[in-house]
Write a protein that holds these residues in place. Structure first.
Motif, PDB file in Angstrom:
ATOM      1  N   THR A 134      90.608  -7.838  58.067  1.00 13.43           N
ATOM      2  CA  THR A 134      90.108  -9.581  57.619  1.00 13.43           C
ATOM      3  C   THR A 134      90.804  -9.626  56.083  1.00 13.43           C
ATOM      4  OG1 THR A 134      87.996  -9.382  58.583  1.00 13.43           O
ATOM      5  CG2 THR A 134      88.271 -10.918  57.095  1.00 13.43           C
ATOM      6  N   THR A 191      89.309 -16.394  45.448  1.00 16.25           N
ATOM      7  CA  THR A 191      88.863 -17.469  45.310  1.00 16.25           C
ATOM      8  C   THR A 191      89.508 -18.599  45.934  1.00 16.25           C
ATOM      9  OG1 THR A 191      88.479 -18.999  43.400  1.00 16.25           O
ATOM     10  CG2 THR A 191      89.805 -17.158  42.901  1.00 16.25           C
ATOM     11  N   ASN A 192      88.856 -19.543  46.202  1.00 11.54           N
ATOM     12  CA  ASN A 192      89.708 -20.832  46.836  1.00 11.54           C
ATOM     13  C   ASN A 192      89.827 -21.924  45.766  1.00 11.54           C
ATOM     14  OD1 ASN A 192      90.387 -19.925  49.237  1.00 11.54           O
ATOM     15  ND2 ASN A 192      88.142 -20.457  49.924  1.00 11.54           N
ATOM     16  N   LEU A 193      89.076 -21.783  44.633  1.00 12.02           N
ATOM     17  CA  LEU A 193      88.880 -22.890  43.630  1.00 12.02           C
ATOM     18  C   LEU A 193      90.065 -22.593  42.516  1.00 12.02           C
ATOM     19  CD1 LEU A 193      84.874 -22.579  42.898  1.00 12.02           C
ATOM     20  CD2 LEU A 193      86.223 -24.276  44.122  1.00 12.02           C
ATOM     21  N   GLU A 245      86.140  -6.674  41.391  1.00 12.94           N
ATOM     22  CA  GLU A 245      84.834  -7.425  41.402  1.00 12.94           C
ATOM     23  C   GLU A 245      85.148  -8.886  41.757  1.00 12.94           C
ATOM     24  OE1 GLU A 245      83.632  -7.488  37.317  1.00 12.94           O
ATOM     25  OE2 GLU A 245      81.920  -8.558  37.690  1.00 12.94           O
ATOM     26  N   GLN A 246      86.192  -9.250  41.613  1.00 12.89           N
ATOM     27  CA  GLN A 246      86.682 -10.557  41.965  1.00 12.89           C
ATOM     28  C   GLN A 246      86.277 -10.915  43.204  1.00 12.89           C
ATOM     29  OE1 GLN A 246      87.933 -12.910  39.574  1.00 12.89           O
ATOM     30  NE2 GLN A 246      87.368 -11.018  38.387  1.00 12.89           N
ATOM     31  N   ALA A 247      86.298  -9.612  44.123  1.00 13.00           N
ATOM     32  CA  ALA A 247      85.988  -9.874  45.719  1.00 13.00           C
ATOM     33  C   ALA A 247      84.431  -9.583  45.788  1.00 13.00           C
ATOM     34  CB  ALA A 247      86.792  -9.151  46.603  1.00 13.00           C
ATOM     35  N   GLY A 248      83.927  -9.159  44.733  1.00 11.40           N
ATOM     36  CA  GLY A 248      82.300  -8.812  45.058  1.00 11.40           C
ATOM     37  C   GLY A 248      82.280  -7.464  45.517  1.00 11.40           C
ATOM     38  N   ILE A 249      83.242  -6.637  45.073  1.00  8.67           N
ATOM     39  CA  ILE A 249      83.110  -5.352  45.747  1.00  8.67           C
ATOM     40  C   ILE A 249      82.981  -4.524  44.315  1.00  8.67           C
ATOM     41  CG2 ILE A 249      84.168  -3.506  46.995  1.00  8.67           C
ATOM     42  CD1 ILE A 249      86.043  -5.812  48.315  1.00  8.67           C
ATOM     43  N   GLY A 250      82.205  -3.519  44.373  1.00  7.38           N
ATOM     44  CA  GLY A 250      82.395  -2.407  43.520  1.00  7.38           C
ATOM     45  C   GLY A 250      80.872  -1.938  42.737  1.00  7.38           C
ATOM     46  N   LEU A 251      81.135  -1.119  42.070  1.00  8.12           N
ATOM     47  CA  LEU A 251      79.850  -0.494  41.209  1.00  8.12           C
ATOM     48  C   LEU A 251      79.504  -1.504  40.023  1.00  8.12           C
ATOM     49  CD1 LEU A 251      80.924   2.995  41.635  1.00  8.12           C
ATOM     50  CD2 LEU A 251      79.365   1.798  43.271  1.00  8.12           C
ATOM     51  N   TYR A 304      88.452  -1.117  51.406  1.00  8.06           N
ATOM     52  CA  TYR A 304      88.900  -2.601  50.943  1.00  8.06           C
ATOM     53  C   TYR A 304      90.233  -2.313  50.215  1.00  8.06           C
ATOM     54  CZ  TYR A 304      84.163  -4.137  51.327  1.00  8.06           C
ATOM     55  OH  TYR A 304      82.729  -4.228  51.721  1.00  8.06           O
ATOM     56  N   GLN A 317      91.322 -12.127  52.973  1.00  6.59           N
ATOM     57  CA  GLN A 317      90.933 -13.082  52.245  1.00  6.59           C
ATOM     58  C   GLN A 317      91.423 -13.427  50.826  1.00  6.59           C
ATOM     59  OE1 GLN A 317      86.637 -12.524  52.007  1.00  6.59           O
ATOM     60  NE2 GLN A 317      86.456 -13.550  53.960  1.00  6.59           N
ATOM     61  N   VAL A 319      83.432 -11.902  60.737  1.00  4.43           N
ATOM     62  CA  VAL A 319      84.842 -11.486  60.601  1.00  4.43           C
ATOM     63  C   VAL A 319      85.757 -12.199  59.923  1.00  4.43           C
ATOM     64  CG1 VAL A 319      86.691 -11.000  62.308  1.00  4.43           C
ATOM     65  CG2 VAL A 319      84.579 -10.337  62.914  1.00  4.43           C
ATOM     66  N   GLY A 368      77.992  -0.438  46.303  1.00  4.72           N
ATOM     67  CA  GLY A 368      79.295  -0.986  46.400  1.00  4.72           C
ATOM     68  C   GLY A 368      79.552  -2.329  46.718  1.00  4.72           C
ATOM     69  N   ALA A 369      78.470  -2.973  46.994  1.00  4.32           N
ATOM     70  CA  ALA A 369      78.492  -4.236  47.483  1.00  4.32           C
ATOM     71  C   ALA A 369      77.699  -5.284  46.692  1.00  4.32           C
ATOM     72  CB  ALA A 369      77.866  -4.560  48.772  1.00  4.32           C
ATOM     73  N   GLY A 370      78.512  -6.392  46.097  1.00  3.67           N
ATOM     74  CA  GLY A 370      77.770  -7.282  45.218  1.00  3.67           C
ATOM     75  C   GLY A 370      78.365  -8.726  45.361  1.00  3.67           C
ATOM     76  N   LEU A 371      78.398  -9.317  44.322  1.00  8.59           N
ATOM     77  CA  LEU A 371      79.057 -10.729  44.470  1.00  8.59           C
ATOM     78  C   LEU A 371      79.999 -10.822  43.493  1.00  8.59           C
ATOM     79  CD1 LEU A 371      75.595 -12.934  44.848  1.00  8.59           C
ATOM     80  CD2 LEU A 371      77.302 -12.326  46.629  1.00  8.59           C
ATOM     81  N   SER A 372      80.982 -11.822  43.823  1.00  7.98           N
ATOM     82  CA  SER A 372      82.043 -12.065  42.880  1.00  7.98           C
ATOM     83  C   SER A 372      81.438 -12.842  41.621  1.00  7.98           C
ATOM     84  CB  SER A 372      83.289 -12.450  43.300  1.00  7.98           C
ATOM     85  OG  SER A 372      82.839 -13.712  43.649  1.00  7.98           O
ATOM     86  N   PRO A 373      82.069 -12.980  40.628  1.00  8.52           N
ATOM     87  CA  PRO A 373      81.334 -13.857  39.491  1.00  8.52           C
ATOM     88  C   PRO A 373      81.323 -14.974  40.019  1.00  8.52           C
ATOM     89  CG  PRO A 373      83.248 -12.328  38.685  1.00  8.52           C
ATOM     90  CD  PRO A 373      83.173 -11.899  40.228  1.00  8.52           C
ATOM     91  N   GLU A 374      82.509 -15.512  40.764  1.00  8.31           N
ATOM     92  CA  GLU A 374      82.508 -17.024  41.178  1.00  8.31           C
ATOM     93  C   GLU A 374      81.109 -17.226  41.642  1.00  8.31           C
ATOM     94  OE1 GLU A 374      85.978 -17.972  43.420  1.00  8.31           O
ATOM     95  OE2 GLU A 374      84.607 -19.740  44.200  1.00  8.31           O
ATOM     96  N   ALA A 415      74.077  -2.363  42.716  1.00  6.35           N
ATOM     97  CA  ALA A 415      75.575  -2.397  43.112  1.00  6.35           C
ATOM     98  C   ALA A 415      75.827  -0.692  43.563  1.00  6.35           C
ATOM     99  CB  ALA A 415      76.239  -2.797  41.618  1.00  6.35           C
TER     100      ALA A 415
END
Lengths: 541, 277
Positions: free
Chosen positions: A438, A443-445, A150-156, A463, A440, B53, B17-23, B14
Motif C-alpha cells: 500500500t 500528507t495531502n495538505l 514519523e511523518q507517516a506516523g510510524i516509529g518509536l 514500512y 501513500q 488497504v 512502533g505505531a503512532g500518529l504523524s504530527p499532522e 509508541a
C-alpha cells in the motif's frame, strides 16, 4: 425543638412539644446529668477498638481535620472514602515498627543503564580519527530516519530513538563494523528485540569462519571417537537390522556475506543492554520457520516447541524471520541500485552498487505506481537459500550407491529459480483481493514536503519511505507474515511402512518334529547320493 | 485514551512502533474538542486507528456521565471530519465475525455476503434487504468487539455508585509497581459475566464499588493468558499488549492516574493465538 407550630390532634407530632414528650428525649434538661451523659458519650467514643487499636473519637477528629483542611467539593458524597483514607494513614504510622527494606525499584537500575549510554568514552578521539580515514561514517543517523518515518506516523518515541542511537554508537565502538543500519524492532511476550543490521569488516568475517570451522572439526572428531566405541560394542552383540532410511541430504547454509547471510544481525532487548550477535541462518531453519507461527518471548535461549520441530532456539527462529522479512520487504526506489557494469548480468547476481546517475522521481509518481520501487534483497527460494544448490552433489561421497541414487535425486530436485535481484515490487503477488503493498503520501495538505510511504501487506509492520535521494526500510511488529486464512499446523507424516520382509526376519511357523525328521532323512539321502557320484567320478579318473 | 492527554499518552504507547504523524496529532488536537462541544460529550476518547488497504479509519469515542453506558463512536478518514457510527446490534456483530480479511479503507465498500455466509444472505434477502454488509457496519461491529474483548482499565480507576452509574474514582492514585505486574489488577470495561461464578470466599474480599468488572486473569488461554505485560523504561510505564487483537496497547504509569488504551492495527482477530503461544 418546638419550631413546627401547634400540631393538630390528627397530625403525627401532636403532643411532642410538651416537655418530656419531645423526640429528643436524650437531651437531658438537667445540666449536671447532661454533663455526665456527655462524659459517658465521650468515654464511649474513646473506647479503643480491640481489632485495630483506634478509637472513634480520634478517627472523627482526624476526618474533620482533613475535611476542613482540604475542603473538597461534595464532601458528603465522598465521606466514606475519606474515612477509609484516614484509616489507612493511621495504620501505616502505628504499625510501622519495622522499617521496610529500601527496595530499589528497577526504574532506577534502568535509568542508570540509560545514563551509561550517555557517557563518552575516554578513547573517543582516536575513534574519530579512524572514522575519517575510513570514509563514510558507520553510525546510521537514526534520528533522521525516525523523523521521516514519523511523518507517516510510524516509529518509536523520540527518547527511545535517541537511546537506540547511543546504543548503536556503543555497538560500533565494540565490534569491528563497516556499515550498520537500524533494522527495526520485534515485539515479544516478555521483552522486545531491537535489531541492528550490520556488515562486519572483511578481516573479521574470516576469523569467524575459522572459528566455526574449528568448532565443526572438533565436533566431527568427537563423533568419530564415539562412533569407534559404538562399533566395538556392537561387534560383540548381534546387530539388529539396520534401517535403510537415509535422511534427505542437509542443504548447506549460505556462506557469510552472501544470500541470506549477507548481513550480520545484532540484537538487544533494550538500549543499554549488551548486544548479542545472532548466528547465521541455515536453509532448514527457514523452511521450518515458514511452517510455524510462534510469538517471541524475548529471551534468546528460549526453546521453540513446535511441529515440525524447529532446529534451533529462539535466536535461530528470530534470525530466520529477520531473513524472511528482509527478503520480502526491503525495497528501494527503482534505479537507485544497479548491477555493476563489469560483471555480466547473471541471474544469480548478488551484488549491486549505487547508481550515481539516479534521478529521484517526484513523490506523486512514487506513490501512484508501484513500479517505481524495487527489491534490493534477493528472495528466498523454497529450498531456504537465495542461490539454488543441488543437494545431490553431496552424495558423491557415498561410493557404493552413488550413481543410481544420483540420477534419481536429480530428477526430484528441480532447479529452483527465484526472481532476480532488483525486481520491481509491482510484480509482487497480492493475496486474494489485497495488493502486496500500500503506497501513500505522508500528507495531502502540503505536497511540496510530503514523502512517499510504502506499507507491506504481506508482512504487516514493514514500512519504507522515500524522499528525494533518501530512502529507508524498517520493521516494527511481532515478526509474523500475514495470511488471509488461519494458520494450519503441518500434519504429522503418515505412519511408516513396515520393514520389508527379508529371509532373515520373515516369520514362519517352527517346523514340527515330523517335518524335522523328514528333512533330516532327505538330507542324508542327498549326501549319500553325492558321495556315490563322487566315488563314481573318482573311479573314472 | 483521553483527548487531553493525547500527546503524552502517544509517546508512552509508541513502543510498538505505531503512532500518529504530527499532522494527524495536530488535527486531533483541533477536532476532538470541537466534537465534545458539538455532541455534548463529557469525555472524548481517541480510540485508535484501523488500517485498511487503501486508507485508515481514525476512531473517537464520546462518553456521557455514566461511563459504562453505550458509547457513541465516530470515525474519520483524516482526523478532521467525523461521522457518527450507528450503534452495533447483535446481528451486525454476528455478521462481522464471518467477514474475514482486511478492511478496504472505503466506508461505502460492500462485502458480498453470498460468498461468505449464504444462510445470512438468504435471511437478509427474505427480510427485504440486500445480502451485503457495508464496511461501516463491519467497522462498528469490530470496534464493539474489540472494546468488549480487550478494552481494559486498572482496578480501582472506576467506581460504581449505589445508583448503578459508573464514574471515575477521584481517589484513584494508581497501581503500585507490584500490583501493576499482575493480570488481576486490570479489568475489562464491559458487562461482567463471571462475577457471580466466584466462590463466596472470593466474593468476600471484593469491594463491590470497585470490583464490579471481570478481571483479566480469567482470560483464555489460561496461564500465559492472552496478554503480554511489559515494564518499559525500567518500570516507569507498564504496557499491556493484547495478543488476541494485535495492535491494542494499554499503558499505565504506576502510582499516577495516567492510563489508557489505544488500538493501532488492521482490525482482525488473531485466531492463531493458541498455536503461537
Amino acid at each position: 425543638e418546638g419550631g413546627h407550630g401547634p400540631y393538630q390532634p390528627h397530625e403525627p407530632g401532636y403532643g411532642l412539644d410538651q416537655p418530656g414528650y419531645s423526640p429528643y428525649e436524650d437531651e437531658i434538661p438537667d445540666a449536671q446529668a447532661r454533663m455526665l451523659a456527655i462524659k459517658n458519650a465521650k468515654a464511649y467514643l474513646l473506647k479503643t477498638s480491640t481489632k485495630s487499636g483506634l478509637n472513634l473519637y480520634d478517627h472523627f477528629a482526624a476526618i474533620l481535620t482533613k475535611v476542613l483542611d482540604e475542603q473538597p467539593a461534595n464532601t458528603v458524597d465522598i465521606i466514606e472514602t475519606i474515612s477509609q483514607d484516614v484509616k489507612w494513614a493511621q495504620f501505616r504510622k502505628k504499625m510501622d515498627t519495622l522499617r521496610d527494606e529500601h527496595l530499589i525499584p528497577p526504574t532506577f537500575e534502568a535509568a542508570e543503564k540509560c545514563k551509561a549510554l550517555f557517557i563518552k568514552e575516554a578513547g573517543e578521539e582516536e575513534h574519530e580519527e579512524l572514522d575519517e580515514e575510513m570514509g563514510e561514517p558507520a553510525l546510521p543517523n537514526v534520528m533522521e530516519t525516525a523523523f521521516y518515518f514519523e511523518q507517516a506516523g510510524i516509529g518509536l518515541s523520540k527518547d527511545e530513538c535517541y537511546y537506540i542511537f547511543l546504543a548503536f554508537k556503543n555497538l560500533i565502538s565494540v565490534q569491528p563494523i563497516q556499515t550498520c543500519r537500524f533494522w527495526g524492532k520485534i515485539l515479544g511476550l516478555e521483552m522486545n528485540y531491537i535489531i541492528a543490521e550490520v556488515q562486519l569488516r572483511e578481516g573479521e568475517e574470516e576469523e569467524e569462519r575459522e572459528e566455526e570451522e574449528e568448532e565443526t572439526v572438533a565436533e566431527e572428531e568427537k563423533e568419530m571417537g564415539e562412533g569407534e566405541e559404538e562399533e566395538e560394542q556392537k561387534e560383540k552383540e548381534p546387530e539388529p537390522p539396520k534401517s535403510t532410511y537415509k535422511p534427505p541430504p542437509e542443504i548447506p547454509k549460505e556462506a557469510n556475506g552472501t544470500g541470506t547471510n549477507k548481513y550480520v544481525y545484532f540484537v538487544c532487548n533494550e538500549p543499554g543492554k549488551p548486544w548479542v550477535k545472532l548466528p547465521p541462518v541455515t536453509p532448514a531453519q527457514i523452511v521450518c520457520a515458514r511452517q510455524i507461527k510462534k510469538f517471541f518471548t524475548g529471551r534468546l535461549d528460549a526453546p521453540i516447541v513446535s511441529f515440525p520441530p524447529f532446529p534451533g532456539n529462539e535466536a535461530n527462529y528470530l534470525r530466520a524471520q529477520i531473513a524472511r522479512i528482509s527478503a520480502g520487504t526491503h525495497v528501494s526506489p527503482t534505479g537507485f541500485y544497479q548491477f555493476p557494469e563489469d560483471e555480466e548480468e547473471e541471474e544469480g547476481g548478488d551484488t549491486y552498487e549505487e547508481n550515481p546517475e539516479f534521478e529521484p522521481p517526484p513523490v506523486a509518481e512514487m506513490v501512484e505506481s508501484l513500479a517505481m520501487w524495487a527489491h534490493h534483497v534477493k528472495g528466498i527460494l523454497k529450498q531456504g537459500r537465495c542461490v539454488w544448490i543441488n543437494p545431490a552433489q553431496k552424495s558423491e561421497e557415498d561410493e557404493e550407491e552413488g550413481e543410481e541414487e544420483e540420477e534419481e535425486e536429480e530428477e526430484e530436485h528441480q532447479e529452483e529459480t527465484g526472481q532476480p535481484l532488483l525486481t520491481l515490487i509491482s510484480e509482487d503477488e497480492g493475496m486474494k483481493n489485497i495488493p502486496a503493498w500500500t503506497a501513500q503520501a505522508s500528507t495531502n495538505l502540503i505536497p511540496e514536503y510530503s514523502i512517499a510511504i510504502l506499507q507491506s501487506n504481506r508482512w504487516p509492520g514493514a514500512y519504507a519511505f522515500a524522499s528525494g535521494r533518501k530512502f529507508e526500510n524498517i520493521y516494527f511488529g511481532w515478526g509474523h507474515k500475514y495470511s488471509p486464512e488461519s494458520h494450519t499446523p503441518a500434519l504429522p507424516p503418515p505412519a511408516e511402512a513396515e520393514f520389508p520382509s527379508e529371509p532373515g526376519i520373515t516369520e514362519a511357523a517352527d517346523p514340527t518334529v515330523e517335518e524335522e525328521l523328514a528333512f533330516k532323512a532327505a538330507q542324508e539321502e542327498a549326501l549319500a547320493e553325492a558321495e556315490e557320484e563322487e566315488e563314481e567320478e573318482g573311479e573314472d579318473d | 485514551m483521553e483527548a487531553l492527554s493525547l500527546p503524552a499518552a502517544l509517546s508512552l504507547v509508541a513502543g510498538g512502533g505505531a503512532g500518529l504523524s504530527p499532522e494527524l496529532r495536530a488535527a486531533l488536537g483541533a477536532s476532538l474538542p470541537l466534537l465534545q462541544r458539538d455532541y455534548r460529550f463529557e469525555r472524548v476518547w481517541f480510540w485508535g486507528c484501523i488500517q485498511g488497504v487503501r486508507g485508515a479509519y481514525y476512531i473517537a469515542q464520546g462518553l456521557g456521565p455514566d461511563r459504562a453506558a453505550p458509547r457513541s463512536r465516530l470515525y474519520s478518514l483524516n482526523c478532521l471530519d467525523w461521522s457518527l457510527l450507528t450503534p452495533a446490534t447483535e446481528e451486525m456483530l454476528a455478521l462481522a465475525e464471518e467477514v474475514k480479511g482486511r478492511f478496504q479503507g472505503d466506508p461505502s465498500f460492500e462485502y458480498s455476503l453470498a460468498e461468505i455466509n449464504p444462510e445470512a444472505a438468504a435471511r437478509l434477502v427474505q427480510s427485504g434487504k440486500e445480502p451485503v454488509m457495508k464496511e461501516e457496519a463491519r467497522l462498528t461491529a469490530t470496534i464493539e468487539q474489540i472494546d468488549r474483548a480487550v478494552g481494559i482499565v486498572p482496578r480501582g480507576a472506576f467506581v460504581k455508585t449505589p445508583l448503578g452509574s459508573v464514574h471515575e474514582n477521584r481517589h484513584f492514585e494508581g497501581l503500585s509497581l507490584v500490583e501493576a505486574k499482575k493480570l488481576s489488577s486490570y479489568f475489562h470495561f464491559t458487562e461482567p459475566t463471571n462475577l457471580k461464578n466466584k466462590t463466596l470466599l472470593e466474593k468476600a474480599d471484593l469491594d463491590p464499588s470497585t470490583d464490579f468488572l471481570n478481571s483479566l486473569e480469567h482470560d483464555i488461554p489460561q496461564g500465559k493468558g492472552s496478554w503480554s505485560i511489559q515494564l518499559e523504561k525500567g518500570g516507569s510505564v507498564v504496557v499491556l499488549r493484547s495478543l488476541l487483537w494485535l495492535g491494542l496497547t494499554f499503558y499505565h504509569v504506576p502510582m499516577t492516574k495516567q492510563f489508557g488504551y489505544v488500538y493501532f492495527g488492521t482490525g482482525e482477530k488473531n485466531l492463531d493465538l493458541p498455536f503461537m503461544l
